[in-house]
Every structure is written in structure tokens, then in C-alpha cells.
Motif scaffolding. Structure first.
Motif, mmCIF file in Angstrom:
data_model
loop_
_atom_site.group_PDB
_atom_site.id
_atom_site.type_symbol
_atom_site.label_atom_id
_atom_site.label_comp_id
_atom_site.label_asym_id
_atom_site.label_seq_id
_atom_site.Cartn_x
_atom_site.Cartn_y
_atom_site.Cartn_z
ATOM 1 N N ALA A 131 46.711 62.232 40.967
ATOM 2 C CA ALA A 131 47.672 62.620 39.940
ATOM 3 C C ALA A 131 47.031 62.408 38.568
ATOM 4 N N GLY A 132 47.171 63.409 37.700
ATOM 5 C CA GLY A 132 46.569 63.345 36.367
ATOM 6 C C GLY A 132 45.246 64.078 36.265
ATOM 7 N N THR A 133 44.744 64.590 37.382
ATOM 8 C CA THR A 133 43.458 65.286 37.412
ATOM 9 C C THR A 133 43.664 66.793 37.341
ATOM 10 N N PHE A 134 42.770 67.462 36.606
ATOM 11 C CA PHE A 134 42.784 68.919 36.585
ATOM 12 C C PHE A 134 41.393 69.451 36.888
ATOM 13 N N VAL A 135 41.357 70.706 37.353
ATOM 14 C CA VAL A 135 40.100 71.423 37.535
ATOM 15 C C VAL A 135 40.241 72.783 36.866
ATOM 16 N N ILE A 136 39.124 73.287 36.373
ATOM 17 C CA ILE A 136 39.038 74.651 35.852
ATOM 18 C C ILE A 136 38.080 75.386 36.773
ATOM 19 N N LEU A 137 38.578 76.469 37.370
ATOM 20 C CA LEU A 137 37.814 77.214 38.373
ATOM 21 C C LEU A 137 37.623 78.649 37.906
ATOM 22 N N GLY A 138 36.374 79.033 37.696
ATOM 23 C CA GLY A 138 36.050 80.386 37.283
ATOM 24 C C GLY A 138 35.828 81.296 38.470
ATOM 25 N N PRO A 139 35.495 82.558 38.216
ATOM 26 C CA PRO A 139 35.312 83.532 39.297
ATOM 27 C C PRO A 139 34.215 83.162 40.296
ATOM 28 N N GLU A 140 33.231 82.398 39.885
ATOM 29 C CA GLU A 140 32.144 82.023 40.778
ATOM 30 C C GLU A 140 32.441 80.744 41.558
ATOM 31 N N ASP A 141 33.605 80.128 41.287
ATOM 32 C CA ASP A 141 33.975 78.861 41.902
ATOM 33 C C ASP A 141 34.932 79.084 43.075
ATOM 34 N N ALA A 142 34.392 79.151 44.275
ATOM 35 C CA ALA A 142 35.246 79.211 45.455
ATOM 36 C C ALA A 142 35.909 77.854 45.612
ATOM 37 N N HIS A 143 37.150 77.854 46.063
ATOM 38 C CA HIS A 143 37.871 76.598 46.192
ATOM 39 C C HIS A 143 38.788 76.615 47.412
ATOM 40 N N MET A 144 39.103 75.409 47.865
ATOM 41 C CA MET A 144 40.011 75.209 48.993
ATOM 42 C C MET A 144 40.973 74.100 48.588
ATOM 43 N N PRO A 145 42.093 74.461 47.959
ATOM 44 C CA PRO A 145 43.037 73.448 47.487
ATOM 45 C C PRO A 145 43.970 72.964 48.580
ATOM 46 N N GLY A 146 44.651 71.851 48.287
ATOM 47 C CA GLY A 146 45.730 71.384 49.146
ATOM 48 C C GLY A 146 45.322 70.710 50.431
ATOM 49 N N MET A 147 44.118 70.174 50.486
ATOM 50 C CA MET A 147 43.651 69.540 51.719
ATOM 51 C C MET A 147 44.002 68.048 51.731
ATOM 52 N N ALA A 148 44.395 67.569 52.917
ATOM 53 C CA ALA A 148 44.777 66.166 53.087
ATOM 54 C C ALA A 148 43.552 65.266 52.929
ATOM 55 N N VAL A 149 43.782 64.099 52.390
ATOM 56 C CA VAL A 149 42.713 63.112 52.247
ATOM 57 C C VAL A 149 42.571 62.342 53.556
ATOM 58 N N ALA A 150 43.612 61.644 53.977
ATOM 59 C CA ALA A 150 43.584 60.940 55.267
ATOM 60 C C ALA A 150 44.640 61.527 56.195
ATOM 61 N N ALA A 151 45.807 61.739 55.649
ATOM 62 C CA ALA A 151 46.924 62.320 56.401
ATOM 63 C C ALA A 151 47.722 63.194 55.439
ATOM 64 N N PRO A 152 48.427 64.181 55.936
ATOM 65 C CA PRO A 152 49.237 65.023 55.051
ATOM 66 C C PRO A 152 50.204 64.188 54.209
ATOM 67 N N GLN A 153 50.354 64.602 52.953
ATOM 68 C CA GLN A 153 51.284 63.929 52.055
ATOM 69 C C GLN A 153 51.788 64.929 51.021
ATOM 70 N N PRO A 154 52.943 64.655 50.416
ATOM 71 C CA PRO A 154 53.484 65.587 49.430
ATOM 72 C C PRO A 154 52.668 65.583 48.138
ATOM 73 N N VAL A 155 52.535 66.775 47.568
ATOM 74 C CA VAL A 155 51.826 66.959 46.298
ATOM 75 C C VAL A 155 52.656 67.883 45.417
ATOM 76 N N ARG A 156 52.670 67.589 44.145
ATOM 77 C CA ARG A 156 53.248 68.493 43.155
ATOM 78 C C ARG A 156 52.099 68.902 42.249
ATOM 79 N N LYS A 157 51.913 70.214 42.132
ATOM 80 C CA LYS A 157 50.777 70.754 41.391
ATOM 81 C C LYS A 157 51.242 71.885 40.496
ATOM 82 N N VAL A 158 50.519 72.070 39.404
ATOM 83 C CA VAL A 158 50.723 73.228 38.547
ATOM 84 C C VAL A 158 49.411 73.996 38.503
#
Length: 148
Positions: free
Chosen positions: A115-142
Motif C-alpha cells: 500500500a502506498g506504492t505506484f508503478v508507471i508502465l509504458g508500452p514496452e513494459d509488459a506486466h502481470m498485476p494482481g498476483m498473490a504474495v503468499a496467499a490471495p488477499q484483498p487489494v484496492r488499486k487505482v
């Protein structure tokens, strides 16, 4: 890809007016109190998508990239892994121009998004968001989409 804490967002205003506007929106909005949905900030040039979801195991994830928009993704609550890889490291699937969505296959790295972290992803930056760290948990993202 840029990754940092929102308190340092002012360092990235010089990356362009759209990115500066996206970061200011995130700094001035309490994302924990905004209902999930899409919010036009400047029509289709700049808009925010407030999301609430449970993270999922990496084997359920997929790589994506965009050609028309830069993503500014901010974790307001929760914890997730964000996959990233340079576009040329992955195998592209057919591009969906209407959805500005390029699905890719291959391997990449993962960073911890607290929480509090942001990323900036350009066209050359493939990404895979929303992955669990240890176990699934709720996330609120913008996710703020900035038209290129």
C-alpha cells in the motif's frame, strides 16, 4: 518501468503532463473512500479505474501490455506481486486494438507492491498485476490510464 512510493511522486512530474496529472490525482484522492468504477479525468485522454479484487496465484496470471496508454498503477490497500518484463523478452499474441490489449507469454520478474506504492508502465513494459504474495488477499488499486 518506474516503481516508487506515492510520497515521492513529485519526482516524476517531468515525465509529461499526463503522468503529472495522474500522479496528482492519486496524491489528492483518498482511494480507500472512492467506489470502484471508471472516472473520467480528461475524457479518454486520462481516466482512473478504481478496482477492488482478491489477488490470485501466479499460475492464473497473464502478461499484458498496451500501445495507446501508459498505466500508472497505485496500490491503496493490500499487498500484491506485480510481474514485469521488457516486451521483447516475451512472445506476443494478437493485439486487440479496440481494447488496447496485448497478451504475451513467457517469463519475467516480480516486485512487491505494498500500500502506498505506484508503478508507471509504458508500452514496452509488459506486466502481470494482481498476483498473490503468499496467499490471495484483498487489494484496492487505482489504475490511471494516460493516453500516449
Amino acid at each position: 518501468m518506474v516503481i516508487d512510493q506515492l510520497k515521492n511522486a513529485h519526482h516524476y512530474y517531468s515525465l509529461g503532463e499526463g503522468i503529472a496529472a495522474a500522479l496528482r490525482y492519486l496524491q489528492n484522492t483518498d482511494a480507500t473512500k472512492v467506489e470502484p468504477g471508471r472516472y473520467a479525468l480528461d475524457g479518454d485522454q486520462l481516466f482512473a479505474m478504481v478496482q477492488q479484487y482478491d489477488t490470485k496465484p501466479k499460475e492464473q496470471g497473464f502478461w499484458e501490455a498496451h500501445r495507446k496508454y501508459i498505466d500508472v498503477q497505485y496500490v491503496a490497500q493490500g499487498l500484491e506481486h506485480m510481474g514485469f518484463a521488457h516486451l521483447n523478452q516475451l512472445r506476443p499474441q494478437p493485439y486487440d486494438e479496440e481494447k488496447d490489449f496485448l497478451k504475451l507469454e513467457g517469463e519475467g520478474e516480480f516486485v512487491l507492491m505494498r500500500a502506498g506504492t505506484f508503478v508507471i508502465l509504458g508500452p514496452e513494459d509488459a506486466h502481470m498485476p494482481g498476483m498473490a504474495v503468499a496467499a490471495p488477499q484483498p487489494v484496492r488499486k487505482v489504475v490511471v490510464k494516460v493516453r500516449i
